[in-house]
Design an enzyme around this catalytic site. Structure first.
Site, PDB file in Angstrom:
ATOM      1  N   HIS A  49      44.492  38.533  52.217  1.00  0.00           N
ATOM      2  CA  HIS A  49      43.650  37.694  51.368  1.00  0.00           C
ATOM      3  C   HIS A  49      44.312  36.325  51.198  1.00  0.00           C
ATOM      4  O   HIS A  49      45.490  36.143  51.521  1.00  0.00           O
ATOM      5  CB  HIS A  49      43.422  38.356  50.003  1.00  0.00           C
ATOM      6  CG  HIS A  49      44.666  38.550  49.191  1.00  0.00           C
ATOM      7  ND1 HIS A  49      45.257  39.777  48.994  1.00  0.00           N
ATOM      8  CD2 HIS A  49      45.436  37.667  48.513  1.00  0.00           C
ATOM      9  CE1 HIS A  49      46.326  39.637  48.244  1.00  0.00           C
ATOM     10  NE2 HIS A  49      46.466  38.367  47.945  1.00  0.00           N
TER      11      HIS A  49
HETATM   12  P1  TYD Z   1      45.445  44.590  46.117  1.00  0.00           P
HETATM   13  O1  TYD Z   1      44.841  43.222  45.946  1.00  0.00           O
HETATM   14  O2  TYD Z   1      44.758  45.536  47.050  1.00  0.00           O
HETATM   15  O3  TYD Z   1      46.981  44.457  46.515  1.00  0.00           O
HETATM   16  P2  TYD Z   1      47.629  43.707  47.810  1.00  0.00           P
HETATM   17  O4  TYD Z   1      47.221  42.270  47.705  1.00  0.00           O
HETATM   18  O5  TYD Z   1      49.097  43.897  47.653  1.00  0.00           O
HETATM   19  O6  TYD Z   1      47.139  44.330  49.053  1.00  0.00           O
HETATM   20  O7  TYD Z   1      45.562  45.246  44.659  1.00  0.00           O
HETATM   21  C1  TYD Z   1      45.595  46.643  44.461  1.00  0.00           C
HETATM   22  C2  TYD Z   1      44.828  46.982  43.194  1.00  0.00           C
HETATM   23  O8  TYD Z   1      45.488  46.462  42.050  1.00  0.00           O
HETATM   24  C3  TYD Z   1      43.413  46.428  43.182  1.00  0.00           C
HETATM   25  O9  TYD Z   1      42.563  47.423  42.642  1.00  0.00           O
HETATM   26  C4  TYD Z   1      43.492  45.250  42.236  1.00  0.00           C
HETATM   27  C5  TYD Z   1      44.600  45.656  41.290  1.00  0.00           C
HETATM   28  N1  TYD Z   1      45.347  44.536  40.721  1.00  0.00           N
HETATM   29  C6  TYD Z   1      45.236  44.270  39.358  1.00  0.00           C
HETATM   30  O10 TYD Z   1      44.486  44.939  38.627  1.00  0.00           O
HETATM   31  N2  TYD Z   1      45.970  43.253  38.827  1.00  0.00           N
HETATM   32  C7  TYD Z   1      46.801  42.500  39.578  1.00  0.00           C
HETATM   33  O11 TYD Z   1      47.486  41.577  39.049  1.00  0.00           O
HETATM   34  C8  TYD Z   1      46.906  42.773  40.997  1.00  0.00           C
HETATM   35  C9  TYD Z   1      47.802  41.935  41.881  1.00  0.00           C
HETATM   36  C10 TYD Z   1      46.156  43.799  41.506  1.00  0.00           C
END
Ligand code: TYD
Length: 134
Positions: A49
Site C-alpha cells: 500500500h
Molecule cells: P495491514 O494494513 O494489513 O498491515 P500491513 O500494512 O503491515 O500489511 O493491517 C492489519 C490490520 O490491522 C488491518 O485490519 C488494519 C489494522 N490496523 C489498525 O487497526 N490500526 C493500525 O494502526 C494499523 C497499522 C492496522
C-alpha cells in the site's frame, strides 16, 4: 522518492545500549501512533500500500526485514537490520515488506492516527494517482 535513512542517538555502555529518537531532531513529525509487527517469517509479505498523507519511520528494533519502495519511477530496496537507525517514508510511496527474520520486531512511528481512508491498497490505483500528481 521521499525516503531517508535516519541515524538515532546511541548511548551504549557496559550496561547495554540505549537508543534515542527525538521530535525535530531525528523525527520530523509529531508521533500520533505507534504499532509494531512481530511473529512474521521469511514467507510473510506485508504492506502492499501507499499513504495519501501519512509519514512513517520504520525501525527493526530486533532482527531484520527488507522493504522495497517505489514512487512509480524509482524503486529501492532497503534492508532494516539495525535497532539504532530508521527508515523515514513520506507519503505517496508504495511499500512491500518481506524477508522477516523469525525474531524480527518492526516498530513503526506514524504521524497520524489510523485511517483506512488514507490508504491506497492497489498498485494500479497508486500508479494512477502518481500520474495524476505529475
Ligand atoms: P495491514 O494494513 O494489513 O498491515 P500491513 O500494512 O503491515 O500489511 O493491517 C492489519 C490490520 O490491522 C488491518 O485490519 C488494519 C489494522 N490496523 C489498525 O487497526 N490500526 C493500525 O494502526 C494499523 C497499522 C492496522
Amino acid at each position: 522518492m521521499d525516503i531517508k535513512k535516519i541515524e538515532f542517538q546511541q548511548h551504549g555502555d557496559s550496561r547495554g545500549m540505549l537508543v534515542v529518537a527525538e521530535y525535530q531532531k531525528e523525527i520530523p513529525f509529531t508521533v500520533k501512533r505507534i504499532y509494531y509487527i512481530y511473529g512474521a517469517d521469511s514467507e510473510t509479505r506485508r504492506g502492499f500500500h501507499s499513504h495519501k498523507n501519512l509519514q512513517q519511520i520504520y525501525i527493526a528494533i530486533h532482527g531484520s526485514c527488507k522493504v522495497t519502495l517505489t514512487d512509480g519511477k524509482t524503486t529501492e530496496t532497503v534492508c532494516l537490520d539495525d535497532a539504532a537507525s530508521g527508515l523515514y517514508i513520506g507519503h505517496n510511496v508504495w511499500r512491500e515488506i518481506y524477508d522477516f527474520s523469525d525474531d524480527a520486531v518492526l516498530l513503526v512511528l506514524a504521524s497520524e492516527p489510523y485511517s483506512e481512508d488514507d490508504y491506497i491498497r492497489t498498485y494500479d490505483q497508486f500508479i494512477q494517482t502518481q500520474t495524476e500528481n505529475i
